[in-house]
Design an enzyme around this catalytic site. Sequence first.
Site, PDB file in Angstrom:
ATOM      1  CB  THR A  31      68.363   2.754  63.146  1.00 37.83           C
ATOM      2  OG1 THR A  31      68.621   1.265  63.434  1.00 37.83           O
ATOM      3  CG2 THR A  31      67.926   3.143  61.841  1.00 37.83           C
ATOM      4  N   GLY A  32      69.616   5.032  61.427  1.00 37.81           N
ATOM      5  CA  GLY A  32      70.281   6.140  61.368  1.00 37.81           C
ATOM      6  C   GLY A  32      71.699   6.617  60.604  1.00 37.81           C
ATOM      7  CB  SER A  33      72.306  10.027  58.225  1.00 33.48           C
ATOM      8  OG  SER A  33      71.832  10.589  59.405  1.00 33.48           O
ATOM      9  CB  THR A  34      76.023   9.406  62.967  1.00 32.70           C
ATOM     10  OG1 THR A  34      74.384  10.515  63.166  1.00 32.70           O
ATOM     11  CG2 THR A  34      76.387   9.837  63.409  1.00 32.70           C
ATOM     12  CG  ASP A  87      71.238   3.736  68.156  1.00 30.35           C
ATOM     13  OD1 ASP A  87      71.385   4.787  67.188  1.00 30.35           O
ATOM     14  OD2 ASP A  87      70.773   3.646  68.649  1.00 30.35           O
ATOM     15  N   GLY A  88      73.069   6.453  67.269  1.00 26.94           N
ATOM     16  CA  GLY A  88      73.078   7.617  67.190  1.00 26.94           C
ATOM     17  C   GLY A  88      71.996   8.664  68.298  1.00 26.94           C
ATOM     18  N   GLY A 102      63.883   9.754  65.453  1.00 31.37           N
ATOM     19  CA  GLY A 102      63.990   9.847  64.148  1.00 31.37           C
ATOM     20  C   GLY A 102      63.721   9.482  63.098  1.00 31.37           C
ATOM     21  N   GLY A 103      64.631   7.986  63.441  1.00 33.00           N
ATOM     22  CA  GLY A 103      64.462   6.901  61.710  1.00 33.00           C
ATOM     23  C   GLY A 103      63.923   6.276  62.328  1.00 33.00           C
ATOM     24  CD  GLU A 109      67.211   3.591  67.099  1.00 30.75           C
ATOM     25  OE1 GLU A 109      68.102   4.095  66.133  1.00 30.75           O
ATOM     26  OE2 GLU A 109      66.349   4.600  68.041  1.00 30.75           O
TER      27      GLU A 109
HETATM   28  C1  5RP Z   1      66.439   6.062  64.313  1.00 40.02           C
HETATM   29  C2  5RP Z   1      67.072   7.363  65.791  1.00 40.02           C
HETATM   30  C3  5RP Z   1      68.594   7.947  65.968  1.00 40.02           C
HETATM   31  O1  5RP Z   1      69.750   6.931  65.518  1.00 40.02           O
HETATM   32  C4  5RP Z   1      68.130   9.156  65.068  1.00 40.02           C
HETATM   33  O2  5RP Z   1      66.689   9.648  64.048  1.00 40.02           O
HETATM   34  C5  5RP Z   1      69.608   9.749  64.692  1.00 40.02           C
HETATM   35  O3  5RP Z   1      70.064   9.609  63.085  1.00 40.02           O
HETATM   36  P1  5RP Z   1      70.809  10.700  62.479  1.00 40.02           P
HETATM   37  O4  5RP Z   1      71.867   9.556  62.859  1.00 40.02           O
HETATM   38  O5  5RP Z   1      70.124   9.977  61.220  1.00 40.02           O
HETATM   39  O6  5RP Z   1      71.229  11.697  62.817  1.00 40.02           O
HETATM   40  O7  5RP Z   1      67.094   7.351  66.628  1.00 40.02           O
HETATM   41  O8  5RP Z   1      65.152   5.826  65.395  1.00 40.02           O
END
Ligand code: 5RP
Length: 232
Positions: A31-34, A87-88, A102-103, A109
């Site tokens: 999950t997340g922008s990456t 995952d990010g 962060g998300g 996860e």
């Molecule tokens: C979500 C996460 C994301 O993988 C982590 O916050 C990185 O996010 P981004 O790719 O947006 O920087 O752990 O719960």
Amino acid sequence: MDKAQQDALKKAAGIEAAKIVKNGMMVGLGTGSTVRFLVDELGRRVKEEGLSFTGVTTSRRTQEQAEGYGIKILDINEVDHIDVTIDGSDEVDKNFNGIKGGGAALLWEKIVAINSDRIVWIVDASKVVDTIGKFPLPVEVIPFGSAQVIRKFEKRGYKPVLRLDADGKEVRTDENNFVVDLHMERIEHPQELAKDLIETVGVVEHGLFLNMVDTVIVGDPNGPRTLTNPNK
Ligand code: 5RP
């Protein structure tokens, strides 16, 4: 690094990681922008290269995005194995200890990650750090009694902040729980902290992912580079 540069590095890491996915694989999607960049690239490969794989997602957001590309998504309860989860991460140190959440998707996860044969993280270069903790550590907490948990964290010096959305309402996870972010700045003893957090009644899970990741693909200005965890 400004946001546009950071996004370019995230995208490069996502595109690199998409190469890991082969026909017939069962793939955990983070999950997340990456990860959004990763899923975009996987969607492109599905359409243009006929790639065929099945996914297990770590959030409803990622599920929607992947299904939008026609990627088949199964419930984690229906699968007998996951070949790889990509995952990010919010931070990762040289011991391959990281912070995630962060998300607000840390619980799903972690469940997907621990059921995966291999874990790959995709990050931009700013997330590789000497000591984790500058990024506030997310902790998923049951709403009932959450103020008591926050008080306990305050007494222990963890500097907790209940995560709120733009309207000032508590952020809810996909399991309808709250997220409390610990502003500790430096986490010198992550194993001890992890034990303390998970033993606190009301805590569902924390965002310390310690020595779990096998491979980190870092989006670097010189091109993506791969870090391999020697302890796995
Ligand atoms: C979500 C996460 C994301 O993988 C982590 O916050 C990185 O996010 P981004 O790719 O947006 O920087 O752990 O719960």
